[in-house]
Design a protein around this motif. Structure first.
Motif, mmCIF file in Angstrom:
data_model
loop_
_atom_site.group_PDB
_atom_site.id
_atom_site.type_symbol
_atom_site.label_atom_id
_atom_site.label_comp_id
_atom_site.label_asym_id
_atom_site.label_seq_id
_atom_site.Cartn_x
_atom_site.Cartn_y
_atom_site.Cartn_z
ATOM 1 N N ILE A 1 -12.958 34.060 78.904
ATOM 2 C CA ILE A 1 -12.412 35.168 79.684
ATOM 3 C C ILE A 1 -11.736 34.615 80.936
ATOM 4 C CG2 ILE A 1 -12.938 37.278 80.972
ATOM 5 C CD1 ILE A 1 -15.380 37.637 79.167
ATOM 6 N N MET A 2 -10.481 34.984 81.119
ATOM 7 C CA MET A 2 -9.712 34.565 82.284
ATOM 8 C C MET A 2 -9.426 35.789 83.144
ATOM 9 S SD MET A 2 -6.152 32.410 82.395
ATOM 10 C CE MET A 2 -6.912 31.085 81.475
ATOM 11 N N VAL A 3 -9.650 35.669 84.453
ATOM 12 C CA VAL A 3 -9.538 36.797 85.372
ATOM 13 C C VAL A 3 -8.521 36.464 86.458
ATOM 14 C CG1 VAL A 3 -10.807 38.403 86.841
ATOM 15 C CG2 VAL A 3 -11.999 37.223 84.973
ATOM 16 N N ILE A 4 -7.474 37.268 86.562
ATOM 17 C CA ILE A 4 -6.451 37.098 87.585
ATOM 18 C C ILE A 4 -6.693 38.124 88.682
ATOM 19 C CG2 ILE A 4 -3.976 36.902 88.037
ATOM 20 C CD1 ILE A 4 -5.024 35.002 85.854
ATOM 21 N N CYS A 5 -6.827 37.655 89.914
ATOM 22 C CA CYS A 5 -7.151 38.544 91.036
ATOM 23 C C CYS A 5 -6.076 38.478 92.114
ATOM 24 C CB CYS A 5 -8.490 38.165 91.654
ATOM 25 S SG CYS A 5 -9.893 38.264 90.524
ATOM 26 N N MET A 6 -5.964 39.547 92.867
ATOM 27 C CA MET A 6 -5.136 39.609 94.059
ATOM 28 C C MET A 6 -6.061 40.064 95.181
ATOM 29 S SD MET A 6 -1.718 39.187 94.522
ATOM 30 C CE MET A 6 -0.802 39.974 93.172
ATOM 31 N N LYS B 1 -6.606 53.327 89.180
ATOM 32 C CA LYS B 1 -6.836 51.882 89.220
ATOM 33 C C LYS B 1 -5.554 51.121 88.919
ATOM 34 C CE LYS B 1 -11.355 51.278 89.907
ATOM 35 N NZ LYS B 1 -11.906 50.417 90.984
ATOM 36 N N ILE B 2 -4.837 51.584 87.892
ATOM 37 C CA ILE B 2 -3.591 50.932 87.505
ATOM 38 C C ILE B 2 -2.589 50.994 88.649
ATOM 39 C CG2 ILE B 2 -1.586 51.085 85.981
ATOM 40 C CD1 ILE B 2 -3.532 52.091 83.804
ATOM 41 N N PHE B 3 -2.453 52.162 89.270
ATOM 42 C CA PHE B 3 -1.513 52.321 90.371
ATOM 43 C C PHE B 3 -1.898 51.433 91.555
ATOM 44 C CE2 PHE B 3 0.269 56.823 89.286
ATOM 45 C CZ PHE B 3 0.852 56.289 88.155
ATOM 46 N N THR B 4 -3.198 51.305 91.821
ATOM 47 C CA THR B 4 -3.661 50.444 92.919
ATOM 48 C C THR B 4 -3.235 49.005 92.687
ATOM 49 O OG1 THR B 4 -5.576 51.850 93.369
ATOM 50 C CG2 THR B 4 -5.695 49.578 94.152
ATOM 51 N N LYS B 5 -3.372 48.538 91.453
ATOM 52 C CA LYS B 5 -2.979 47.177 91.119
ATOM 53 C C LYS B 5 -1.458 47.002 91.208
ATOM 54 C CE LYS B 5 -6.942 46.904 87.966
ATOM 55 N NZ LYS B 5 -7.825 46.106 88.798
ATOM 56 N N LEU B 6 -0.711 48.018 90.779
ATOM 57 C CA LEU B 6 0.743 47.957 90.861
ATOM 58 C C LEU B 6 1.220 47.941 92.309
ATOM 59 C CD1 LEU B 6 1.632 50.477 88.009
ATOM 60 C CD2 LEU B 6 2.105 48.018 88.003
ATOM 61 N N VAL B 7 0.564 48.719 93.162
ATOM 62 C CA VAL B 7 0.915 48.750 94.586
ATOM 63 C C VAL B 7 0.742 47.362 95.200
ATOM 64 C CG1 VAL B 7 0.142 49.576 96.841
ATOM 65 C CG2 VAL B 7 0.533 51.202 95.004
ATOM 66 N N LYS B 8 -0.352 46.692 94.857
ATOM 67 C CA LYS B 8 -0.580 45.334 95.372
ATOM 68 C C LYS B 8 0.554 44.399 94.964
ATOM 69 C CE LYS B 8 -5.613 44.905 95.868
ATOM 70 N NZ LYS B 8 -6.807 44.163 95.419
ATOM 71 N N GLU B 9 0.919 44.442 93.688
ATOM 72 C CA GLU B 9 1.970 43.554 93.197
ATOM 73 C C GLU B 9 3.306 43.879 93.844
ATOM 74 O OE1 GLU B 9 4.185 40.673 91.329
ATOM 75 O OE2 GLU B 9 2.023 40.829 91.684
ATOM 76 N N LEU B 10 3.632 45.154 93.997
ATOM 77 C CA LEU B 10 4.880 45.552 94.647
ATOM 78 C C LEU B 10 4.923 45.058 96.085
ATOM 79 C CD1 LEU B 10 5.035 49.201 93.279
ATOM 80 C CD2 LEU B 10 6.827 47.490 92.916
ATOM 81 N N THR B 11 3.823 45.235 96.796
ATOM 82 C CA THR B 11 3.763 44.833 98.205
ATOM 83 C C THR B 11 3.872 43.324 98.359
ATOM 84 O OG1 THR B 11 2.357 46.752 98.689
ATOM 85 C CG2 THR B 11 2.397 44.989 100.320
ATOM 86 N N VAL B 12 3.132 42.580 97.539
ATOM 87 C CA VAL B 12 3.168 41.120 97.610
ATOM 88 C C VAL B 12 4.548 40.600 97.217
ATOM 89 C CG1 VAL B 12 2.267 38.993 96.581
ATOM 90 C CG2 VAL B 12 0.707 40.816 97.263
ATOM 91 N N ALA B 13 5.126 41.168 96.177
ATOM 92 C CA ALA B 13 6.455 40.738 95.730
ATOM 93 C C ALA B 13 7.494 40.963 96.821
ATOM 94 C CB ALA B 13 6.850 41.493 94.462
ATOM 95 N N ALA B 14 7.437 42.121 97.477
ATOM 96 C CA ALA B 14 8.402 42.432 98.535
ATOM 97 C C ALA B 14 8.177 41.556 99.760
ATOM 98 C CB ALA B 14 8.292 43.908 98.917
ATOM 99 N N ARG B 15 6.921 41.266 100.066
ATOM 100 C CA ARG B 15 6.624 40.443 101.250
ATOM 101 C C ARG B 15 7.053 39.002 101.047
ATOM 102 N NH1 ARG B 15 1.021 40.837 104.472
ATOM 103 N NH2 ARG B 15 2.234 42.452 105.498
#
Length: 248
Positions: free
Chosen positions: A96-101, A23-37
């Motif tokens: 509760i605050m929820v940050i989503c991608m 799960k952690i890696f999935t979230k990191l992949v999203k952030e890496l991809t969005v940051a690079a894009r």
């Protein structure tokens, strides 16, 4: 039978840990991809990507996986993600605050709303709870990397740190958003690599909950974290020392 039972418990814990890491890696992949894009695939010219890479390394994400996530940003087949924030209340008035991608906001808000409702909470309008949190720079540093704690503290204060907390294994540094870059450069100059660095919502108003209510809140927060679109979850629970064991 005892040995079999022991192995079953070990296997179950390993399965849970592997699932959490996935799960952690999935979230990191999203952030890496969005940051690079959004900012380009060169970390030296893209602060957000540089930070995402640093956090991925801090989570022990394999180098090949990091590079694949960055390269995906140039693919036309990759979904376009949007960052959205949801706010709500859990049982006993816990904020509760929820940050989503997400690539589909309608799906995400429906899922988040359903999770809140299932565990006795409610999704609120944006702005309902933000006043209970401060937006701050946050760094997590392995304590073993700090050779001289007094000098380290002094250097951080000069760089703009507001608070430094040490819980034994890790030290946590908090700073104003505008001083985030200064702290980052100071740590780089000291050859200290944080296991996490980023901008976080930090509660300044806390709610104490009973032992009977806490498990309900834990289930709610864990269910939110388990959703594939959810990147981060913040809350304002005031954890008592004897309640720590309940949060597994």
């Amino acid at each position: 039978m005892a040995g079999h039972s022991k192995w079953s418990n070990i296997k179950r814990k390993k399965t849970i840990n592997d699932a959490r890491k996935s799960k952690i890696f999935t979230k990191l992949v999203k952030e890496l991809t969005v940051a690079a894009r959004t900012g380009g695939a060169e970390p030296e010219f893209n602060p957000r990507l540089r930070l995402a890479i640093q956090n991925a390394k801090g989570a022990n994400m394999p180098k090949d996986a990091i590079l694949r996530a960055i390269s995906k940003a140039s693919s036309h087949d990759v979904a376009t993600y949007h960052e959205v924030t949801y706010e709500g209340y859990g049982p006993h008035g816990v904020a509760i605050m929820v940050i989503c991608m997400t690539d589909k906001v309608i799906r995400t808000v429906a899922n988040v709303r359903a999770i809140f409702a299932k565990y006795g909470g409610s999704l609120e309008k944006n702005g309902a709870i933000t006043f209970l949190f401060d937006y701050k720079g946050f760094f997590t540093i392995p304590s073993v990397d700090i050779k001289d704690y007094d000098n380290f503290t002094l250097g951080l204060i000069e760089a703009g740190a507001e608070a430094l907390e040490n819980n034994g294994a890790f030290a946590h540094v908090i700073c104003a958003v505008e001083n985030f870059g200064k702290i980052q450069r100071h740590l780089e100059a000291e050859y200290i690599a944080p296991t996490f660095a980023g901008l976080e919502y930090i509660s300044h108003t806390f709610v104490q909950v009973s032992d009977a209510t806490l498990p309900k809140l834990i289930k709610l927060i864990d269910a939110l974290k388990d959703d594939d679109d959810v990147q981060k979850v913040y809350h304002n629970i005031a954890m008592q020392p004897d309640q720590e064991a309940l949060w597994d």
